[in-house]
Design an enzyme around this catalytic site. Structure first.
Site, PDB file in Angstrom:
ATOM      1  N   ASP A 154       0.837  -1.198   0.000  1.00  0.00           N
ATOM      2  CA  ASP A 154       0.000   0.000   0.000  1.00  0.00           C
ATOM      3  C   ASP A 154       0.878   1.257   0.000  1.00  0.00           C
ATOM      4  O   ASP A 154       2.100   1.174   0.136  1.00  0.00           O
ATOM      5  CB  ASP A 154      -0.885  -0.062   1.266  1.00  0.00           C
ATOM      6  CG  ASP A 154      -1.969   1.005   1.245  1.00  0.00           C
ATOM      7  OD1 ASP A 154      -2.337   1.467   0.161  1.00  0.00           O
ATOM      8  OD2 ASP A 154      -2.448   1.371   2.348  1.00  0.00           O
ATOM      9  N   GLU A 163       2.298   4.978  -4.149  1.00  0.00           N
ATOM     10  CA  GLU A 163       2.202   5.864  -5.346  1.00  0.00           C
ATOM     11  C   GLU A 163       3.517   6.582  -5.611  1.00  0.00           C
ATOM     12  O   GLU A 163       3.772   6.868  -6.779  1.00  0.00           O
ATOM     13  CB  GLU A 163       1.067   6.879  -5.143  1.00  0.00           C
ATOM     14  CG  GLU A 163      -0.313   6.249  -5.153  1.00  0.00           C
ATOM     15  CD  GLU A 163      -0.576   5.324  -3.961  1.00  0.00           C
ATOM     16  OE1 GLU A 163      -0.043   5.617  -2.875  1.00  0.00           O
ATOM     17  OE2 GLU A 163      -1.266   4.316  -4.125  1.00  0.00           O
ATOM     18  N   ASP A 212      -9.136   3.561  -2.231  1.00  0.00           N
ATOM     19  CA  ASP A 212     -10.112   3.947  -1.201  1.00  0.00           C
ATOM     20  C   ASP A 212     -11.403   4.475  -1.813  1.00  0.00           C
ATOM     21  O   ASP A 212     -11.630   5.688  -1.922  1.00  0.00           O
ATOM     22  CB  ASP A 212      -9.479   4.986  -0.272  1.00  0.00           C
ATOM     23  CG  ASP A 212      -8.317   4.396   0.509  1.00  0.00           C
ATOM     24  OD1 ASP A 212      -8.175   3.152   0.524  1.00  0.00           O
ATOM     25  OD2 ASP A 212      -7.545   5.171   1.108  1.00  0.00           O
TER      26      ASP A 212
HETATM   27  C1  GLC Z   1      -4.886   3.199   2.867  1.00  0.00           C
HETATM   28  C2  GLC Z   1      -5.336   1.981   2.075  1.00  0.00           C
HETATM   29  C3  GLC Z   1      -6.400   1.251   2.865  1.00  0.00           C
HETATM   30  C4  GLC Z   1      -5.824   0.866   4.213  1.00  0.00           C
HETATM   31  C5  GLC Z   1      -5.340   2.100   4.953  1.00  0.00           C
HETATM   32  C6  GLC Z   1      -4.638   1.772   6.263  1.00  0.00           C
HETATM   33  O1  GLC Z   1      -5.901   4.109   2.978  1.00  0.00           O
HETATM   34  O2  GLC Z   1      -5.804   2.322   0.819  1.00  0.00           O
HETATM   35  O3  GLC Z   1      -6.835   0.131   2.151  1.00  0.00           O
HETATM   36  O4  GLC Z   1      -6.801   0.222   4.988  1.00  0.00           O
HETATM   37  O5  GLC Z   1      -4.432   2.815   4.148  1.00  0.00           O
HETATM   38  O6  GLC Z   1      -3.556   0.973   6.060  1.00  0.00           O
END
Ligand code: GLC
Length: 710
Positions: A425, A428, A514
């Site tokens: 995650d 980007e 998200d």
């Molecule tokens: C980001 C991710 C989400 C995750 C969050 C906490 O917003 O896109 O899926 O739950 O971070 O890690």
């Protein structure tokens, strides 16, 4: 006298024997570049830029334009598989028409025509096997490289009746005409239809006109843009502030078949491997399940309610102060025991992995990362630091082979613990705006990532983050995958990533970030996933139920149904929302949700077969209707139905309070209602019953026995 006239005669004879183009070639000063044939392709120098046109496959042409002094040095790509396909040699011929020099490269299933003009600009047209133009440069706006800034741009002619698909993960309708888009991977929580850019970059599109397709891939990692018939209804313009004008045109074979376009694009940029079978099962996530007791409770509840589930995710709270590769031992005192127990109960544990490494001299990953100089640096060589979940962090430079190796080795303990799934995650990459930042927050604020001037290795071609930003997530998944394969060579890794770049399908599955618990987002998820599918990023899913806010029971039920046959089926929600599991909405909905998930498992042999085929062809499992019937004008913008493989048609309900819905049946087959056996003729539409407990589903008539389910 005699000898002079003999000489004149010889000279005249010689001239007569020479073809006009040979005569022209004898005076190369008339045109830039001299002979155009170069190793089976065309190469001409136009003032200070080089234009190179060659075949990559029988039906695919690569067209490159770059400053002459940088041409050879830069032939590299994070998208294209290594080694580069050699490509067949084409036949090069030249002729002169007035003051134009026309050079043609003819290949087995397509050709390229380069027209060099007296001002030394050149335009390129790609033609199919029948000699029809597939796509051509706008004569009024020839491709350009700005020698001073390095910016590149080109404009293609776009017939008004052409549909444009692809571009990977974009929060846009399926047909991507009349939009201007930018490619710059951005952490965009709560994006809406039209928010652009979002998390991923895939500068690849498919043009479809009158049943005939072509594909175009702009291999450029900079912040590129595409203006698809917005500024001008008959033009597609694209460009970038740096890099090459490196384009691939896929003609789709002699038939100009869109499936062949995707096959070739994924032959060039790689295909998603068959995921481990468990990763195709239902996956349960939330931010976040902790402590261990809660994880065990969730697992037990699945078994108690008889709802199939193969994976449970741990979000950032499993870590010690959000330090990646650690566990918070107060919440998870014995991870190996827990992961093992879950495994015995049929669950795989997937953990989140963020790229930021907390700046903490007492933290092993920071110590070794710093000692090995594996982090992204400022122009003066100092470590770049930015805040994310753990506070101030340093960030691995995934474009450095050494850093990738170091990163991969960090997984040893997690692999030993039994973790087999990794959720990458914030890549980007995302950086938080500082608390005292005096500009208003916006989801695409440029300060939400590394400063453009930070430095990266670029696999030995050091440059600024401006060049490597869009491949940060892709290279993070590469490093992760390589590390996992080194640690557990006999197991197919499962990696789910938020950011990636063209070609990233070789390394990881992805999800659409998200989203929000609204009907609009449910509806949007389908064109998004379909577009990713036709752009090679086919192993994808959207957070079921929506990430931000929380769904009504009806929305959750419908979302679960809509996602039941999408490549990745995963529920997820943000911290602080009510429970969002299939059993969280009372017994009546639990029964419906169980039946939905059971349907996926019932179809798993078919699904798994389709993924195995997709690994070989690159054709997506979740497919827009036009892919198989591009001549059926009724389905060219259908984005609330999809095919799963060629033989199942899914028409999910994406609106509230609905109990019937209109279904368009594509031509070329008859379709059998999965529940009632009713036959619908291809080429018709019908209102179909869709009570709350039912996902409208149809099987192609006459195919069941042809599918080998062994
Ligand atoms: C980001 C991710 C989400 C995750 C969050 C906490 O917003 O896109 O899926 O739950 O971070 O890690």
């Amino acid at each position: 006298m005699r000898s002079t006239s003999a000489f004149a005669l010889c000279f005249t004879l010689l001239l007569a024997l020479l073809s006009p183009s040979t005569v022209v070639r004898a005076d190369p000063r008339q045109f830039a570049g001299g002979s155009a044939e170069w190793q089976g392709g065309i190469r001409v120098t136009l003032k200070d830029v080089v234009l190179d046109v060659r075949l990559v496959y029988a039906d695919t042409v690569r067209v490159r334009l770059a400053p002459a002094n940088r041409f050879e040095r830069l032939d590299r790509s994070y998208a294209v598989v290594a080694p580069r396909p050699a490509g067949p040699a084409g036949a090069v011929s030249e002729r002169v028409e007035g003051d134009l020099r026309i050079i043609t490269l003819t290949g087995p299933e397509c050709s390229a025509r380069v027209t060099v003009r007296p001002d030394t600009s050149a335009v390129v047209a790609i033609l199919d096997a029948a000699g029809h133009v597939v796509v051509e440069d706008d004569p009024a706006a020839p491709p350009r490289v700005d020698a001073a800034t390095g910016a590149v741009d080109v404009t293609k002619l776009h017939p008004r009746d052409q549909f444009v698909y692809g571009f990977g993960e974009k929060a846009l309708p399926l047909d991507r005409t009349s939009v201007e888009m930018v490619h710059w991977n951005s952490d965009t929580p709560g994006y809406k239809t039209g928010t652009d850019p979002i998390y991923q970059t895939t500068p690849f599109y498919i043009g479809l006109r009158r049943g005939k397709a072509y594909g175009l891939f702009f291999d450029n990692t900079y912040r590129s843009y595409f203006n698809v018939a917005k500024r001008h209804p008959e033009r597609i313009s694209f460009g970038a502030p740096g890099g090459w004008l490196d384009q691939y045109v896929f003609c789709g074979g002699a038939a100009r078949d869109p499936r062949q376009v995707i096959r070739r694009y994924t032959e060039l940029t790689g295909r998603s491997e068959l995921p481990p079978l468990w990763a195709l099962g239902y996956q349960q996530c939330r931010w976040g399940y902790y402590p261990e007791k809660r994880v065990r409770e969730i697992a037990a509840k699945f078994r108690e309610t008889g709802i199939p589930c193969d994976a449970i995710y741990l979000d950032i709270d499993y870590m010690d102060g959000y330090r990646v590769f650690t566990w918070d031992k107060s919440r998870f005192p014995n991870p190996k025991q827990m992961v093992g127990d879950l495994r015995r109960d049929g669950f795989h544990t997937v953990v989140i992995i963020d790229p930021g490494i907390k700046v903490d001299e007492a933290y092993a990953a920071y110590q070794s990362g710093k000692a090995g100089r594996h982090f992204v640096t400022m122009p003066d060589g100092s470590e770049f630091q930015g805040a994310v979940w753990p506070g101030l962090c340093a960030f691995p430079d995934f474009t450095s082979p050494r850093a990738r190796q170091w990163w991969g080795s960090q997984f040893a303990e997690l692999v030993d613990t039994g973790v087999r799934g990794f959720w990458t995650d914030m890549n980007e990459p995302s950086v938080f705006l500082p608390p005292n930042f005096d500009e208003p927050w916006s989801i695409q604020h440029p300060a939400k990532t590394f400063p453009s001037e930070t430095r990266q290795d670029g696999d030995g071609d050091p440059d600024s983050h401006a060049r490597y930003h869009n491949v940060y997530g892709q290279q993070m998944t590469r490093a992760t995958r390589d590390g996992l394969l080194a640690l557990a060579p006999d197991q197919r890794p499962f990696i789910l990533t938020r950011a990636t770049f063209a070609g990233g399908q070789r390394y990881a599955a992805s999800w659409t970030g998200d989203n929000i618990a609204t009907w609009e987002h449910l509806e949007l998820s389908i064109p998004m996933l379909l577009s990713m599918g036709v752009s090679g990023q086919s192993l994808a899913g959207a957070d079921i139920g929506g990430f931000i806010d929380s769904p009504t029971p009806e929305l959750y039920v419908r979302w679960l149904q809509a996602a039941c046959l999408t490549p990745i089926m995963r529920s997820h929600t943000v911290a602080g929302t009510p429970d969002q599991e299939p059993f969280s909405y009372g017994p009546e909905y639990t029964d419906i949700n169980r039946a939905t998930i059971e349907l996926r498992y019932e179809l798993m042999p078919y699904l798994y077969t389709q993924f195995a085929l997709a690994e070989q062809t690159g054709e997506p499992v979740m497919r827009p209707l036009w892919l198989d019937t591009p001549t059926d004008n009724r389905v060219l913008t259908t984005q609330d139905e999809f095919l799963v493989g060629p033989d199942l048609l899914v028409a999910p309900v994406v609106r509230p309070g609905v109990t019937t819905r209109r279904v368009v049946f594509p031509i070329g087959a008859d379709w059998i209602n999965w529940y009632t056996g009713e036959l619908h003729r291809g080429g018709t539409d019908a209102d179909v019953a869709a009570p709350i407990g039912r996902l409208p589903l149809f099987a192609r008539a006459g195919r069941a026995r042809e599918v080998d389910l062994r």
